[in-house]
Design an enzyme around this catalytic site. Sequence first.
Site, mmCIF file in Angstrom:
data_model
loop_
_atom_site.group_PDB
_atom_site.id
_atom_site.type_symbol
_atom_site.label_atom_id
_atom_site.label_comp_id
_atom_site.label_asym_id
_atom_site.label_seq_id
_atom_site.Cartn_x
_atom_site.Cartn_y
_atom_site.Cartn_z
ATOM 1 N N ARG A 171 0.817 -1.247 -0.069
ATOM 2 C CA ARG A 171 0.092 0.154 -0.064
ATOM 3 C C ARG A 171 1.029 1.374 0.049
ATOM 4 N NH1 ARG A 171 -2.580 -4.182 0.855
ATOM 5 N NH2 ARG A 171 -4.585 -4.307 0.081
ATOM 6 N N TYR A 208 -25.719 -3.171 -20.109
ATOM 7 C CA TYR A 208 -26.475 -4.467 -19.706
ATOM 8 C C TYR A 208 -27.557 -4.702 -20.218
ATOM 9 C CZ TYR A 208 -22.246 -4.917 -16.809
ATOM 10 O OH TYR A 208 -20.832 -4.824 -16.574
ATOM 11 N N HIS A 338 -0.369 -8.530 -13.839
ATOM 12 C CA HIS A 338 -1.692 -8.927 -13.700
ATOM 13 C C HIS A 338 -2.332 -9.791 -14.870
ATOM 14 C CE1 HIS A 338 -5.537 -8.691 -11.755
ATOM 15 N NE2 HIS A 338 -6.291 -8.726 -12.859
ATOM 16 N N ALA A 339 -2.901 -10.924 -14.796
ATOM 17 C CA ALA A 339 -3.160 -12.119 -15.708
ATOM 18 C C ALA A 339 -4.108 -11.370 -16.648
ATOM 19 C CB ALA A 339 -3.578 -13.254 -15.192
ATOM 20 N N HIS A 368 -9.317 -19.695 -16.252
ATOM 21 C CA HIS A 368 -9.981 -18.127 -16.502
ATOM 22 C C HIS A 368 -9.522 -17.508 -17.641
ATOM 23 C CE1 HIS A 368 -11.899 -14.526 -15.028
ATOM 24 N NE2 HIS A 368 -10.699 -13.868 -15.737
ATOM 25 N N GLU A 369 -8.380 -17.303 -17.954
ATOM 26 C CA GLU A 369 -7.717 -16.818 -18.949
ATOM 27 C C GLU A 369 -8.013 -17.538 -20.244
ATOM 28 O OE1 GLU A 369 -7.012 -13.733 -18.582
ATOM 29 O OE2 GLU A 369 -6.578 -13.859 -16.393
ATOM 30 N N HIS A 372 -11.494 -16.841 -21.647
ATOM 31 C CA HIS A 372 -11.290 -15.469 -22.454
ATOM 32 C C HIS A 372 -10.990 -16.011 -23.861
ATOM 33 C CE1 HIS A 372 -12.119 -12.746 -19.445
ATOM 34 N NE2 HIS A 372 -11.292 -12.809 -18.654
ATOM 35 N N GLU A 396 -16.092 -13.006 -18.337
ATOM 36 C CA GLU A 396 -15.218 -13.494 -17.100
ATOM 37 C C GLU A 396 -15.589 -14.882 -16.496
ATOM 38 O OE1 GLU A 396 -12.655 -11.665 -16.429
ATOM 39 O OE2 GLU A 396 -13.069 -9.924 -17.672
ATOM 40 N N TRP A 468 -13.861 3.988 0.627
ATOM 41 C CA TRP A 468 -13.326 2.754 0.259
ATOM 42 C C TRP A 468 -13.609 1.723 1.584
ATOM 43 C CZ3 TRP A 468 -12.173 -0.324 -3.479
ATOM 44 C CH2 TRP A 468 -11.213 -1.710 -3.624
ATOM 45 N N ARG A 472 -16.052 -1.438 2.409
ATOM 46 C CA ARG A 472 -15.402 -2.776 2.643
ATOM 47 C C ARG A 472 -15.910 -3.230 3.939
ATOM 48 N NH1 ARG A 472 -10.947 -5.691 0.614
ATOM 49 N NH2 ARG A 472 -9.108 -4.838 1.629
ATOM 50 N N HIS A 496 -7.260 -3.038 -10.796
ATOM 51 C CA HIS A 496 -8.311 -2.671 -11.589
ATOM 52 C C HIS A 496 -8.667 -1.148 -11.313
ATOM 53 C CE1 HIS A 496 -8.410 -7.013 -11.329
ATOM 54 N NE2 HIS A 496 -9.082 -7.023 -12.591
ATOM 55 N N ARG A 505 -18.533 -6.785 -13.270
ATOM 56 C CA ARG A 505 -18.199 -8.032 -14.191
ATOM 57 C C ARG A 505 -17.854 -9.197 -13.525
ATOM 58 N NH1 ARG A 505 -13.504 -5.867 -18.256
ATOM 59 N NH2 ARG A 505 -15.102 -4.495 -18.671
ATOM 60 N N TYR A 506 -16.833 -8.883 -12.504
ATOM 61 C CA TYR A 506 -16.388 -10.235 -11.682
ATOM 62 C C TYR A 506 -17.253 -10.761 -10.665
ATOM 63 C CZ TYR A 506 -12.103 -8.971 -13.636
ATOM 64 O OH TYR A 506 -11.069 -8.362 -14.777
HETATM 65 O O1 X8Z Z 1 -8.565 -9.601 -12.840
HETATM 66 C C1 X8Z Z 1 -8.936 -10.867 -13.052
HETATM 67 C C2 X8Z Z 1 -8.567 -11.784 -14.153
HETATM 68 C C3 X8Z Z 1 -8.222 -10.954 -15.455
HETATM 69 S S1 X8Z Z 1 -9.416 -10.769 -16.399
HETATM 70 C C4 X8Z Z 1 -7.143 -12.293 -13.505
HETATM 71 N N1 X8Z Z 1 -9.608 -11.230 -12.042
HETATM 72 C C5 X8Z Z 1 -10.408 -10.490 -10.900
HETATM 73 C C6 X8Z Z 1 -9.224 -9.966 -9.970
HETATM 74 O O2 X8Z Z 1 -7.895 -10.769 -10.012
HETATM 75 O O3 X8Z Z 1 -9.080 -9.185 -9.175
HETATM 76 C C7 X8Z Z 1 -10.136 -12.750 -11.953
HETATM 77 C C8 X8Z Z 1 -11.062 -12.569 -10.549
HETATM 78 C C9 X8Z Z 1 -11.223 -11.233 -10.245
HETATM 79 ZN ZN ZN Z 2 -10.844 -12.136 -16.940
#
Ligand code: X8Z
Ligand code: ZN
Length: 581
Positions: A171, A208, A338-339, A368-369, A372, A396, A468, A472, A496, A505-506
């Site tokens: 942080r 949506y 970040h994936a 997950h990936e 996509h 997602e 925030w 939480r 994000h 979306r998640y």
């Molecule tokens: O950001 C993601 C993916 C990429 S679309 C790895 N996710 C969120 C996160 O990491 O915060 C998947 C679950 C939630």
């Molecule tokens: Zn994703």
Amino acid sequence: MRKTGMLVMAMMLAGCNAEVEIQTKKAVNAEDAKTFVAKVEADYADKSVFVAQAYWIQANFMTVDTSALVAKVGADSTALAVKYANEAKQFNDLQLDAVLRRKMEMIKLGITLPAPSNAAENKELATISADLESMYATGKGPEGRNLGELSKVMATSRDADELLNAWQAWRTISPVMKDKYARMVEIANKGAHELGYSDVGYMWRAGYDMPADDFRAETDRLWEQVKPLYDALHCHVRAKLNEEYGDDVAPAEGAIPAHLTGNMWAQSWGNISSLVEPEGTDLGYDLTSLLEEKGYDALKMVKTGEQFFTSLGLAPLPETFWQRSLITKPRDREVQCHASAWNLDNKDDVRIKMCTEVTEEDFVTIHHELGHNFYQRAYKNQTSLHQTGANDGFHEAIGDAIALSITPEYLQKLGLIDQVPGPEGDIALLMRRAMDKVAFLPFGLLVDQWRWQVFSGELTPETYNQGWWDLRMKYQGIKPPVARAADDFDPGAKYHIPGNTPYMRYFLAHILQFQFHKAACAQAGFEGPLHRCTIYGNKGVGQKLNAMLEMGASKPWPDALEAFTGTRQMDGSAVLDILRL
Ligand code: X8Z
Ligand code: ZN
């Protein structure tokens, strides 16, 4: 309104000296609307390849130069998108067929961060976006530790001081983002106003196939459905943490401190599953250890993930996927770890980018990936604007739904375990799923509640951080482990936020994936408990899945949902159906 043929005439009106601006609007018809949309789609199809290449290179090679390049590319593509969004307004009052009307809305609403038409502000916005993205990607804690290293501490340490130290370290990267973030909000909101919307949050809620206000209510409804299960989980986990860490660190009442749940953001708690397994229950294996023992590396994990999708009858990934993806963290340069999953040419050039570690968590993320990528390839024959998910929650949810099929029965097929645990393993299995998925739900909901408040002006830079933590507390029952300072910017420590990726979306995906899994298991004729159902190898289910994926966004999302599940509503009850004995 587009100033078609605008005529400015100074007219001397009888009896008064007034300058009158007269706008003449060329009458447009449905045929013009069709031509306009075709032009926009062709232009997007053409230009998006170059834009994707620039972003890909920057994410794989983060320097001051690649950042400057994406700021330029980003500014140009936003300017174009804003121009088209403004032009689309001239068709607002026309009767158009449903497909065309929906495409018009996509053109107007599909800009995540709209810029004002003023070139200087557009450039400033694009530069801030690129800066925030690299500040996150290259951020390091005080001792030079990066997110990967700090996350490993969060996942594996049971030492409260060590956990607190790692939590605080990450942080420290975000307070410097705060001013930039606030300026970004200001500019993007101005862009939203110019397009005729109240603020950016409104635009995010409007995508949506329902009115924006209804969408807010819809997310509240879904949360109410699953909240009792979260409350029960929270209560149980809090008690177990209290046993482990004692009253001073983990009080038996009230909120759970944010550093104890095995995850940097307390968003998924699977990493501390073994800590909270009820007395006398034990899964009998740990997937992370199994992957290590059986010699899995990142490549083998991705190959195994692909194999699941091909077992459903989907075509294998192209050779270029293996040549061009990034699946381990390079040692000699900065990348965005970040994936993510990409399609570079809107056809078959799909790739993932991940700094994979050999862990259960990353094994799931690979699915997950890949979800996509298989989605992207399935809808490649749709027109440009329809080459996306039915809604972003669908995108997602696909890979996650597949990963719900990673059951002990499937792990045995892979040769990772010899013996499938009997019903005595059920509680531990369900607990692990709940720790990953149920724990996530309130977090998934609150990230964009925060951003909606930020964009609407309800929160100001002075109250960003307090707002925030209020959310939480309200939704997750999570509190900061140490007092936060006025200039902290804890949301900025979550990818994000600086990455400007919408997050609701998640939340939707964590509802939808259970609906998909339940429907898939019904299609497969599976009769046992749903947490033991794997659709591995089932070509019939694969065909039906592909039929939904191929639709892309060509129909409103309830049509896509119906095609696969038979229902037109998102429904949290599937979560409860799957996660109870
Ligand atoms: O950001 C993601 C993916 C990429 S679309 C790895 N996710 C969120 C996160 O990491 O915060 C998947 C679950 C939630
Ligand atoms: Zn994703």
